[in-house]
Design a protein around this motif. Sequence first.
Motif, PDB file in Angstrom:
ATOM      1  N   GLN A  76       0.847  -1.180   0.000  1.00  0.00           N
ATOM      2  CA  GLN A  76       0.000   0.000   0.000  1.00  0.00           C
ATOM      3  C   GLN A  76       0.893   1.245   0.000  1.00  0.00           C
ATOM      4  O   GLN A  76       2.005   1.210   0.484  1.00  0.00           O
ATOM      5  CB  GLN A  76      -0.929   0.013   1.213  1.00  0.00           C
ATOM      6  N   VAL A  77       0.377   2.312  -0.513  1.00  0.00           N
ATOM      7  CA  VAL A  77       1.159   3.535  -0.600  1.00  0.00           C
ATOM      8  C   VAL A  77       1.393   4.108   0.787  1.00  0.00           C
ATOM      9  O   VAL A  77       0.555   4.002   1.689  1.00  0.00           O
ATOM     10  CB  VAL A  77       0.431   4.550  -1.503  1.00  0.00           C
ATOM     11  N   GLN A  78       2.572   4.710   0.983  1.00  0.00           N
ATOM     12  CA  GLN A  78       2.881   5.479   2.176  1.00  0.00           C
ATOM     13  C   GLN A  78       3.082   6.925   1.769  1.00  0.00           C
ATOM     14  O   GLN A  78       3.577   7.203   0.660  1.00  0.00           O
ATOM     15  CB  GLN A  78       4.142   4.968   2.886  1.00  0.00           C
ATOM     16  N   LEU A  79       2.701   7.854   2.670  1.00  0.00           N
ATOM     17  CA  LEU A  79       2.734   9.274   2.356  1.00  0.00           C
ATOM     18  C   LEU A  79       3.565  10.025   3.382  1.00  0.00           C
ATOM     19  O   LEU A  79       3.513   9.723   4.581  1.00  0.00           O
ATOM     20  CB  LEU A  79       1.312   9.846   2.345  1.00  0.00           C
ATOM     21  N   MET A  80       4.326  11.018   2.923  1.00  0.00           N
ATOM     22  CA  MET A  80       5.098  11.849   3.829  1.00  0.00           C
ATOM     23  C   MET A  80       5.015  13.295   3.368  1.00  0.00           C
ATOM     24  O   MET A  80       5.421  13.618   2.249  1.00  0.00           O
ATOM     25  CB  MET A  80       6.551  11.402   3.895  1.00  0.00           C
ATOM     26  N   GLU A  81       4.518  14.173   4.249  1.00  0.00           N
ATOM     27  CA  GLU A  81       4.381  15.585   3.954  1.00  0.00           C
ATOM     28  C   GLU A  81       5.634  16.346   4.374  1.00  0.00           C
ATOM     29  O   GLU A  81       6.325  15.958   5.323  1.00  0.00           O
ATOM     30  CB  GLU A  81       3.177  16.194   4.681  1.00  0.00           C
ATOM     31  N   SER A  82       5.891  17.441   3.683  1.00  0.00           N
ATOM     32  CA  SER A  82       6.993  18.333   4.033  1.00  0.00           C
ATOM     33  C   SER A  82       6.661  19.730   3.547  1.00  0.00           C
ATOM     34  O   SER A  82       5.712  19.916   2.770  1.00  0.00           O
ATOM     35  CB  SER A  82       8.305  17.855   3.416  1.00  0.00           C
ATOM     36  N   GLY A  83       7.443  20.719   3.998  1.00  0.00           N
ATOM     37  CA  GLY A  83       7.284  22.078   3.510  1.00  0.00           C
ATOM     38  C   GLY A  83       6.590  23.027   4.461  1.00  0.00           C
ATOM     39  O   GLY A  83       6.483  24.221   4.179  1.00  0.00           O
ATOM     40  N   GLY A  84       6.110  22.518   5.590  1.00  0.00           N
ATOM     41  CA  GLY A  84       5.467  23.397   6.550  1.00  0.00           C
ATOM     42  C   GLY A  84       6.454  24.355   7.189  1.00  0.00           C
ATOM     43  O   GLY A  84       7.677  24.217   7.046  1.00  0.00           O
TER      44      GLY A  84
END
Length: 137
Positions: free
Chosen positions: A1-9
């Motif tokens: 399954q896909v994993q997600l990681m946010e950045s840029g805050g």
Amino acid sequence: QVQLMESGGGSVQSGGSLTLTCAASGDTLDNYCAAWFRQVPGRQREGVASIDRNGAPMYAPSTKGRFTVSQDNAKNTLTLGLDSLQPEDTAMYYCAAASRRVCNRLVQLSTLDQFPEDWIPTMGGVWGQGTQVTVSS
């Protein structure tokens, strides 16, 4: 399954801009529908923006005209451009992805003011860990 990681805050002053990135791994983001949400302490998750099954951007009323959502399949990322930021935009920003079979439901959630965060995993979707945006007046 896909994993997600946010950045840029980060922290910006009122009227400023930021660009958030949601990087997908483990699968191709193009196999899913994806969206951005946000949450402040004491409140449920709030819809921000999404890409519908035809590739068109969709926005919550509170963000339309100020935020820009886009998907780069070559980079396997979902991006959210935030302009004209206001203190009320201060929140933890999350991306989510779900099967294209439930794309219409994910897009609908991305326009809602408040909803329980477990609705996403209940429909087979996944959350990233979030990135904090703080806007000072």
